[in-house]
Enzyme design. Structure first.
Site, PDB file in Angstrom:
ATOM      1  N   SER A  16       4.008   9.603   6.673  1.00 35.03           N
ATOM      2  CA  SER A  16       2.504   9.139   6.297  1.00 35.03           C
ATOM      3  C   SER A  16       1.833  10.388   5.765  1.00 35.03           C
ATOM      4  CB  SER A  16       1.811   8.549   7.676  1.00 35.03           C
ATOM      5  OG  SER A  16       0.733   8.091   7.104  1.00 35.03           O
ATOM      6  N   ASP A  65       4.198  -2.815   5.029  1.00 32.10           N
ATOM      7  CA  ASP A  65       3.567  -1.590   5.314  1.00 32.10           C
ATOM      8  C   ASP A  65       2.230  -1.895   4.978  1.00 32.10           C
ATOM      9  OD1 ASP A  65       2.021   0.777   5.618  1.00 32.10           O
ATOM     10  OD2 ASP A  65       3.719   1.939   5.162  1.00 32.10           O
ATOM     11  N   HIS A  98       4.628   0.290   9.058  1.00 34.68           N
ATOM     12  CA  HIS A  98       4.249   1.506   8.548  1.00 34.68           C
ATOM     13  C   HIS A  98       5.011   2.392   9.736  1.00 34.68           C
ATOM     14  CE1 HIS A  98       2.063   4.962   6.958  1.00 34.68           C
ATOM     15  NE2 HIS A  98       1.470   5.232   8.028  1.00 34.68           N
TER      16      HIS A  98
END
Length: 326
Positions: A147, A277, A306
């Site tokens: 991320s 995601d 995610h």
């Protein structure tokens, strides 16, 4: 004198015990005070490092916490927002067992690092990683980012880390850019990130609970198997960090354009992303990043959310190992 009196009578009085304790404490304090503060700090830092953790001082004086376990080729893990190096537990233990040196740090303002009011943007994040790499003399390292950590990886690898990085891995990562702009029409509108900021400022604890129990792990999907421990661990990590740093980091992960960084990276790269995601949609992230890097491989995981690397470590870890060994 009865038996009880003989027993207690032979014991030192409370006053003598306290006097002896006070004397010992005074002696210890005197000995400690005779050691310069700088020497005490260095000694404490050396002790922590020997135990597999420590702090590195950034250019502005911020203290960046890190873990450093094992020997062998270094693998450096970069966590997502608003978490900490603890999010990599499953990977750290796995690769340590495979004979690698594993390193993970808490980004400034996160985890155990200094809760900075300034410097919460990508240039400083990359500079902090550079300070860590120099401190630990990291070379030929594999850098893995999830991320926000994926943005940190490419910004470091294309900038201050160039020449020290062997491979990069982006997992559910934010590059090239999350925000919708004229040049990036597929991005998320500013209202989404303004909503993040509003929720964080109003009730950070509840906001983090909602994220962890909802879209982050796909627990809001019908039939999802919810793991309460995973939710609590996410919340715990988030609440360890500083509100100001987390607030500022929303701008860093959503508005930073990593296009030039991706184009500058020529080492082997692996881009891993779940096609479900809900936090960083795959179409405007992984699919674009893989095309922008010169030597990238894209791996898409059907139905993965995610935070897939944490809840599907049994699948992700062997895939990471295969890429690192390739």
């Amino acid at each position: 004198m009865n038996d009880l009196q003989s027993v207690f009578g032979s014991m030192p009085s409370r006053r003598s015990i306290l006097a002896g304790t006070a004397g010992a404490a005074a002696a210890t304090a005197l000995a400690s005070s005779s050691i310069p503060a700088s020497a005490q700090t260095k000694s404490a830092a050396a002790s922590l490092k020997a135990q597999g953790s420590g702090f590195v001082t950034a250019k502005d004086g911020a203290q960046i916490f890190y873990k450093d376990w094992g020997k062998g080729q270094p693998i450096v893990f970069h966590h997502g927002w608003p978490l900490s190096s603890d999010d990599w537990d499953a990977q750290m233990l796995y690769f340590l067992d495979k004979g690698y040196r594993v390193i993970a740090h808490d980004r400034r303002g996160h985890g155990r690092s200094t809760q900075t009011a300034t410097g919460n943007e990508m240039d400083t994040y990359a500079a902090d990683v550079a300070a860590l790499a120099e401190h630990l003399d990291l070379r030929d390292a594999v850098h893995i980012g999830h991320s926000t950590g994926g943005g940190e990886v490419v910004h470091y690898a294309a900038g201050p880390g160039k020449g020290r990085v062997a491979k990069v891995v982006l997992i559910s990562a934010v590059p090239p850019i999350m925000l919708k702009t004229a040049a990036n029409p597929g991005g998320l509108p500013m209202e989404v990130f303004d909503g993040f900021r509003k929720a964080l400022a109003a009730n950070r604890a509840q906001f983090y609970l909602d994220v962890a129990s909802g879209p982050f792990y796909g627990y809001n999907r019908p039939g999802a198997k919810v793991d309460e421990g995973v939710i609590r661990n996410w919340w715990r990590q988030g609440m360890m960090g500083g509100a100001k740093a987390h607030y500022d980091c929303i701008k860093a992960f959503s508005e930073t354009d990593f296009t030039a960084d991706l184009q500058a990276i020529d080492v082997p790269a692996l881009v891993m992303h779940g096609d479900d995601d809900q936090v960083v949609p795959i179409a405007d992230s992984a699919l674009l990043s893989a095309k922008l890097m010169r030597n990238a491989t894209l791996k898409v995981y059907k139905g993965y959310p995610h935070g897939a690397f944490a809840i599907h470590a049994d699948v992700i870890n062997p895939d990471l190992l295969a890429f690192i060994q390739s």
